[in-house]
Scaffold this active site. Structure first.
Site, mmCIF file in Angstrom:
data_model
loop_
_atom_site.group_PDB
_atom_site.id
_atom_site.type_symbol
_atom_site.label_atom_id
_atom_site.label_comp_id
_atom_site.label_asym_id
_atom_site.label_seq_id
_atom_site.Cartn_x
_atom_site.Cartn_y
_atom_site.Cartn_z
ATOM 1 N N HIS A 1 -7.552 -2.801 6.075
ATOM 2 C CA HIS A 1 -8.874 -3.285 5.713
ATOM 3 C C HIS A 1 -8.818 -4.686 5.098
ATOM 4 O O HIS A 1 -9.651 -5.549 5.411
ATOM 5 C CB HIS A 1 -9.520 -2.322 4.714
ATOM 6 C CG HIS A 1 -10.059 -1.077 5.342
ATOM 7 N ND1 HIS A 1 -10.746 -0.121 4.623
ATOM 8 C CD2 HIS A 1 -10.015 -0.627 6.622
ATOM 9 C CE1 HIS A 1 -11.105 0.866 5.433
ATOM 10 N NE2 HIS A 1 -10.662 0.595 6.648
ATOM 11 N N TYR B 1 -19.006 -0.281 2.651
ATOM 12 C CA TYR B 1 -18.798 1.168 2.549
ATOM 13 C C TYR B 1 -20.100 1.966 2.546
ATOM 14 O O TYR B 1 -20.179 3.018 3.189
ATOM 15 C CB TYR B 1 -17.937 1.490 1.322
ATOM 16 C CG TYR B 1 -16.466 1.218 1.560
ATOM 17 C CD1 TYR B 1 -15.642 2.190 2.101
ATOM 18 C CD2 TYR B 1 -15.914 -0.028 1.262
ATOM 19 C CE1 TYR B 1 -14.298 1.941 2.323
ATOM 20 C CE2 TYR B 1 -14.575 -0.287 1.497
ATOM 21 C CZ TYR B 1 -13.770 0.701 2.026
ATOM 22 O OH TYR B 1 -12.443 0.444 2.269
ATOM 23 N N GLU C 1 -7.982 -2.337 -2.261
ATOM 24 C CA GLU C 1 -8.264 -3.596 -1.567
ATOM 25 C C GLU C 1 -8.554 -4.715 -2.563
ATOM 26 O O GLU C 1 -8.147 -5.868 -2.337
ATOM 27 C CB GLU C 1 -9.437 -3.386 -0.603
ATOM 28 C CG GLU C 1 -9.053 -2.525 0.595
ATOM 29 C CD GLU C 1 -10.220 -1.761 1.199
ATOM 30 O OE1 GLU C 1 -11.386 -2.177 0.998
ATOM 31 O OE2 GLU C 1 -9.978 -0.743 1.874
ATOM 32 N N TYR D 1 2.465 -8.124 8.221
ATOM 33 C CA TYR D 1 1.755 -8.675 9.369
ATOM 34 C C TYR D 1 0.618 -9.575 8.891
ATOM 35 O O TYR D 1 0.246 -9.583 7.707
ATOM 36 C CB TYR D 1 1.200 -7.557 10.256
ATOM 37 C CG TYR D 1 0.294 -6.571 9.551
ATOM 38 C CD1 TYR D 1 -1.055 -6.857 9.325
ATOM 39 C CD2 TYR D 1 0.779 -5.345 9.108
ATOM 40 C CE1 TYR D 1 -1.885 -5.960 8.674
ATOM 41 C CE2 TYR D 1 -0.045 -4.438 8.454
ATOM 42 C CZ TYR D 1 -1.377 -4.746 8.242
ATOM 43 O OH TYR D 1 -2.184 -3.855 7.588
ATOM 44 N N SER E 1 2.764 -8.712 13.591
ATOM 45 C CA SER E 1 3.816 -8.760 12.576
ATOM 46 C C SER E 1 4.459 -10.138 12.529
ATOM 47 O O SER E 1 4.569 -10.839 13.546
ATOM 48 C CB SER E 1 4.888 -7.711 12.889
ATOM 49 O OG SER E 1 4.364 -6.415 12.765
ATOM 50 N N THR F 1 9.109 -6.729 16.366
ATOM 51 C CA THR F 1 8.859 -7.936 15.572
ATOM 52 C C THR F 1 9.100 -7.754 14.068
ATOM 53 O O THR F 1 9.800 -8.576 13.466
ATOM 54 C CB THR F 1 7.438 -8.480 15.843
ATOM 55 O OG1 THR F 1 6.489 -7.420 15.762
ATOM 56 C CG2 THR F 1 7.368 -9.109 17.224
ATOM 57 N N PRO F 2 8.576 -6.709 13.408
ATOM 58 C CA PRO F 2 8.898 -6.589 11.981
ATOM 59 C C PRO F 2 10.354 -6.245 11.733
ATOM 60 O O PRO F 2 10.902 -6.592 10.680
ATOM 61 C CB PRO F 2 7.970 -5.461 11.506
ATOM 62 C CG PRO F 2 7.685 -4.660 12.726
ATOM 63 C CD PRO F 2 7.639 -5.656 13.842
ATOM 64 N N VAL G 1 2.332 1.942 11.582
ATOM 65 C CA VAL G 1 1.453 2.405 12.652
ATOM 66 C C VAL G 1 0.334 1.387 12.807
ATOM 67 O O VAL G 1 -0.355 1.059 11.849
ATOM 68 C CB VAL G 1 0.847 3.791 12.325
ATOM 69 C CG1 VAL G 1 0.010 4.287 13.498
ATOM 70 C CG2 VAL G 1 1.949 4.779 11.999
ATOM 71 N N PHE G 2 0.153 0.895 14.028
ATOM 72 C CA PHE G 2 -0.943 -0.024 14.305
ATOM 73 C C PHE G 2 -2.013 0.692 15.115
ATOM 74 O O PHE G 2 -1.729 1.631 15.847
ATOM 75 C CB PHE G 2 -0.451 -1.259 15.079
ATOM 76 C CG PHE G 2 0.295 -2.229 14.213
ATOM 77 C CD1 PHE G 2 -0.386 -3.081 13.378
ATOM 78 C CD2 PHE G 2 1.676 -2.274 14.227
ATOM 79 C CE1 PHE G 2 0.297 -3.977 12.564
ATOM 80 C CE2 PHE G 2 2.367 -3.160 13.427
ATOM 81 C CZ PHE G 2 1.678 -4.022 12.587
#
Length: 395
Positions: free
Chosen positions: A88, A98, A140, A190, A208, A277-278, A385-386
Site C-alpha cells: 500500500h 479506507y 503505513e 522494491y 525489485s 532480481t531481489p 509475494v507479488f
C-alpha cells in the site's frame, strides 16, 4: 483483539463469507469503479482486473484476517499486515481511502448474503474490517514517516543505462533526475514505477531493486508480459517499447519487508524466473560484506536463455568464501544446469540456514516444504509475494 461477541459471530458466519468471496469481490469492484473510475485508471492494476485474478484479493485478505482473529486470537498476523502495508505504501494509499473501500465492500456483502447480514453480523464484520484497516493505517504511517516526503516518495528518475538481459527482460539503470541523494534501501526491497499510458491512465507496477545498497545507480529488471488481447502487461510493454537511455520514470521510495538480515548464519537464496532480481541484490550484498558462512544459490527458469542476470548470479557467488550454485532449466539445460524443475532433495543445506525465496507461489510453496523437511526452521524461511497472491501466502 476482536470482542468476544464479535468473535462468536464471525466464527459462525466465516464459512458463508468464504464461500461467497468470489461473488462479493465481483460486486465490490463493480460498485467501487462505478463510483470512482479514477481508481481503476490510476491505482488498481487494470490487467489483473481484466483477467479476474485480483477479484478475490481484497475480500480474501479480510477473510484471511478474520480467520486468524478467531483461530489465533492472541496472535496478530504481523507478517500478512506488514506485506500489505508495504504494498500500500508503495502505491501511496492514503487513510481517507479506507472508508471508501468499506462503503463498497459492505454494500457488496449485504447484496450477496442478503437477509443473513443482520445488524449483529454487520457489526461483527465491521469490527474485523476496522481492526485490519486501522492496523494498516498505523503501519503505513510509520513507513511514510521513514521517507521525508511523508508519502510514497514519488520522484523523477533518469534512465542512464538499459541492458537487454534476455529476449523478454530489460534491466534499467537509473539516477534521480534532480541530482539529489539516492534514498537508502535494504537488499530485497522494491520500488513502484508509475507510467502514463496512451489513453491517459497512470498505471503502477512494482519492481525489485536488482543491486546492493551503496551503488550510485538503482537497477530494476522488467519482464515483458506477453498476453495478447488483455491489458495485462501494458506497463512492462510500455517500458520495453518506449523507455530508453535518457528517458525518465516516476519512481517511488523503496518498500518491501523481504530484506536480507545482518547475519553470520548460512544463507540460501532461491528464485524462479524474474524472482531472481531481489536475490541478486542479496547475493551482491553478501559478497560486498565478505560473508563467510555457506551460501546456497538456487534458481529455476525455462531455459538458460531466459535466465535474466545469470552472469551476476555466477559472478557474485564466485566472490563468496563458501558458495554453491544450483540452476534448473525446463529445456536446453545441458552444460548449463540441471534439467527439469527445482528439486532440493540432493542439495546440502547447512544447519541454521536462513532462506529467502522469490518466485511464483507454487514454486515457493514447494521449496519451503522441502526446506522444512531438511530441518530449516519455519521462522527462518522468508518469501516475497507479488500481485494478488499476496494474501494467500500465510502458511
Amino acid at each position: 483483539m476482536l470482542s468476544e461477541q464479535s468473535t462468536a459471530t464471525v466464527r459462525a458466519t466465516l464459512p458463508a463469507v468464504r464461500a461467497a468471496i468470489g461473488e462479493i469481490a465481483a460486486r465490490f469492484y463493480e460498485g467501487l469503479f462505478a463510483a470512482h473510475p479514477e481508481l481503476l485508471r490510476d491505482l488498481f492494476n487494470r490487467g489483473n482486473q481484466a483477467s479476474g485474478v485480483q477479484r478475490q484479493a481484497l475480500a480474501g485478505s479480510i477473510a484471511a484476517f478474520a480467520g486468524h482473529l478467531v483461530e489465533r486470537p492472541d496472535e496478530r498476523p504481523d507478517v500478512m499486515l506488514s506485506r500489505i502495508a508495504h504494498k500500500h505504501a508503495s502505491l501511496g494509499i492514503a487513510p481517507e481511502q479506507y472508508p471508501i473501500v468499506h462503503e463498497h465492500l459492505f454494500a457488496a456483502i449485504a447484496e450477496v448474503l442478503g437477509d443473513a447480514v443482520t445488524p449483529e453480523v454487520a457489526a461483527a464484520w465491521d469490527e474485523v474490517y476496522w481492526l485490519m484497516a486501522n492496523a494498516l493505517i498505523a503501519l503505513e504511517k510509520r513507513l511514510y514517516a521513514q521517507h521525508e516526503a511523508g508519502s510514497s516518495g514519488w520522484r523523477t528518475w533518469e534512465v542512464v543505462g538499459r541492458d537487454e538481459e534476455t529476449a523478454d527482460v530489460a534491466a534499467f539503470r537509473m539516477r534521480p533526475a534532480d541530482g539529489g541523494p539516492l534514498p537508502d534501501f535494504r537488499a530485497g526491497q522494491y520500488v513502484s514505477v508509475r507510467v502514463t499510458l496512451p489513453d491517459g491512465a497512470r498505471q503502477i507496477r512494482q519492481y525489485s531493486l536488482a543491486g546492493a545498497p551503496g551503488s550510485p545507480e538503482r537497477r530494476i529488471g522488467v519482464k515483458r508480459v506477453r498476453d495478447e488481447g488483455s491489458p495485462d502487461g501494458e506497463v512492462s510493454n510500455h517500458l520495453h517499447t518506449h523507455v530508453g537511455v535518457g528517458g525518465t520514470l516516476e519512481v517511488s521510495a523503496p518498500y518491501g519487508d523481504l530484506v536480507l538480515d545482518d547475519t553470520d548464519a548460512p544463507v540460501l537464496l532461491a528464485s524462479a524466473g524474474i524472482g531472481v532480481t531481489p536475490m541478486i541484490a542479496m547475493l551482491e550484498q553478501l559478497a560486498l560484506t565478505g560473508h563467510r558462512a555457506p551460501v546456497t544459490v538456487v534458481h529455476a527458469d525455462r531455459s538458460p536463455a531466459d535466465h535474466a542476470l545469470r552472469a551476476d548470479h555466477e559472478a557474485y557467488a564466485d566472490k563468496l568464501a563458501d558458495s554453491a550454485v544450483h540452476f534448473w532449466y525446463e529445456r536446453d539445460a545441458e552444460g548449463a544446469g540441471r534439467s527439469g524443475r527445482a528439486d532440493l532433495s540432493s542439495v546440502p543445506v547447512a544447519s541454521g540456514t536462513r532462506a529467502y525465496l522469490c518466485g511464483p507461489l507454487p514454486f515457493m510453496r514447494a521449496v519451503r516444504a522441502q526446506l522444512l523437511g531438511k530441518g530449516v526452521a519455519a521462522a527462518d524461511i522468508h518469501y516475497e509475494v507479488f500481485g494478488p497472491d499476496l494474501w494467500l501466502a500465510q502458511d
